[in-house]
Design an enzyme around this catalytic site. Sequence first.
Site, PDB file in Angstrom:
ATOM      1  NE  ARG A  26      -2.814  -0.233   3.274  1.00  0.00           N
ATOM      2  CZ  ARG A  26      -2.396   0.556   4.217  1.00  0.00           C
ATOM      3  NH1 ARG A  26      -1.752   1.946   4.935  1.00  0.00           N
ATOM      4  NH2 ARG A  26      -2.502  -0.215   5.813  1.00  0.00           N
ATOM      5  CE1 TYR A  79     -17.227  11.456 -14.851  1.00  0.00           C
ATOM      6  CE2 TYR A  79     -15.693  11.268 -12.811  1.00  0.00           C
ATOM      7  CZ  TYR A  79     -16.780  10.926 -13.912  1.00  0.00           C
ATOM      8  OH  TYR A  79     -17.417   9.225 -13.229  1.00  0.00           O
ATOM      9  CG  ASP A 147      -9.498  16.316 -14.008  1.00  0.00           C
ATOM     10  OD1 ASP A 147      -9.126  16.056 -15.260  1.00  0.00           O
ATOM     11  OD2 ASP A 147     -10.420  15.981 -13.732  1.00  0.00           O
ATOM     12  CE  LYS A 172     -12.239   8.886 -18.174  1.00  0.00           C
ATOM     13  NZ  LYS A 172     -13.336   8.028 -17.771  1.00  0.00           N
TER      14      LYS A 172
HETATM   15  C1  LIG Z   1     -12.264  14.919 -16.641  1.00  0.00           C
HETATM   16  C2  LIG Z   1     -12.519  13.832 -15.719  1.00  0.00           C
HETATM   17  N1  LIG Z   1     -11.809  14.075 -14.243  1.00  0.00           N
HETATM   18  C3  LIG Z   1     -11.707  12.829 -13.438  1.00  0.00           C
HETATM   19  C4  LIG Z   1     -12.702  11.824 -13.976  1.00  0.00           C
HETATM   20  C5  LIG Z   1     -12.565  10.251 -12.726  1.00  0.00           C
HETATM   21  O1  LIG Z   1     -11.682   9.154 -13.176  1.00  0.00           O
HETATM   22  P1  LIG Z   1     -11.999   7.317 -13.427  1.00  0.00           P
HETATM   23  O2  LIG Z   1     -12.823   7.296 -14.000  1.00  0.00           O
HETATM   24  O3  LIG Z   1     -10.212   7.104 -13.715  1.00  0.00           O
HETATM   25  O4  LIG Z   1     -12.063   7.494 -11.782  1.00  0.00           O
HETATM   26  C6  LIG Z   1     -13.118  11.671 -15.256  1.00  0.00           C
HETATM   27  C7  LIG Z   1     -13.918  10.015 -15.578  1.00  0.00           C
HETATM   28  O5  LIG Z   1     -14.577   9.824 -16.646  1.00  0.00           O
HETATM   29  C8  LIG Z   1     -12.968  13.054 -15.644  1.00  0.00           C
HETATM   30  O6  LIG Z   1     -13.411  13.028 -17.102  1.00  0.00           O
END
Ligand SMILES: Cc1ncc(COP(=O)(O)O)c(C=O)c1O
Length: 345
Positions: A26, A79, A147, A172
């Site tokens: 961990r 998101y 982000d 992604k």
């Molecule tokens: C812009 C954005 N940030 C964060 C996330 C979260 O990522 P995860 O699904 O890997 O937890 C997503 C998921 O779609 C996203 O589109």
Amino acid sequence: MASPPVPASTYHLSRDESEALDTYGRGSNPTWRQLESALAALEGAASALTFGSGMAAITAVLRVLVKPGTKLVVPADGYYQVRRYATETLAPLGVEVVAATAAEMCSAAADADVVLAETPVNPTLDVVDLHRLALTCRSRGATLVVDNTTPTPLGQQPLSFGADLVVASATKTLAGHGDLVAGYVAGSHSDLMALVERERLLSGAVLGPFEAWLALRSLGSVGLRFERQCHNALAVAVMLRAHPAVRAVRYPGLADDPSHELACRQMKRFGGLVAVELADAAAVHDLVARSALLVAATSFGGIHSSVDRRARWGDPVSDGFARLALGIEDTDDLVADIDEALQAR
Ligand SMILES: Cc1ncc(COP(=O)(O)O)c(C=O)c1O
């Protein structure tokens, strides 16, 4: 040469009891370290930390940065689960949560303590002015977190515009094959990164070594995949803009997109997502049913193209709004397929 993954939950300890590099799964893992140094290089950061998902990375950073009384700005049009975490988990603890759209970000940041921005925002693809936002945050002493999931570090490097930390989902485009969930934090403030690492250790949302290895393998092809996705996105956006079945298109790479000028200043590539507005929900479902290449799926950045009708998840968009995530298919095939699938209506 590829190194094998190290799937260890526990490591041999030395007799002298001095602190070993790896003691428990961990806390650290050699395969994480390989992936982390690659991600840090991509983001132009001094270091990076991997997490079990993008949300694990984002929420760990928020827990480090906020306390009761903190004014936290989150994207109103980004998101949706980030906004949900802020309002459902942090606000009841006394954090003042303000949701701001891409256009409102800079003014909302003027009296904030922590700003979490996303650009281009997912799913409407508006662009936030990172340089201006970083200056606003700096003058106020606020921490700026960006982000970078949607553009990837190949499309944009927020740290170079003055962000304090980058958070992202590697699920992604970076991993890119729809077969794993991962996230990371990148930054160059060692004290801040040490706090994030401590939070990862204590909260435990770590990445499996095999997923780290797969993600690392994927980075070898991300440049080619992303280039094709961006190329496909622009070609599809150009076709859609002229299509009679389409009400509106947003893609920061289109010369007449409202965000294009700003995107040119801060983005190296414009990404593989296109936002399109059709007549209604049925039109989006029909597009998927008639297309040979598009599938209905959430998430994005994979090698296969997909469509996500975002009102289904509660995003503040119309019923006919769809996010197209372009894959790496042949560009002419993809454009012809989507064009025909829309014509048939
Ligand atoms: C812009 C954005 N940030 C964060 C996330 C979260 O990522 P995860 O699904 O890997 O937890 C997503 C998921 O779609 C996203 O589109």
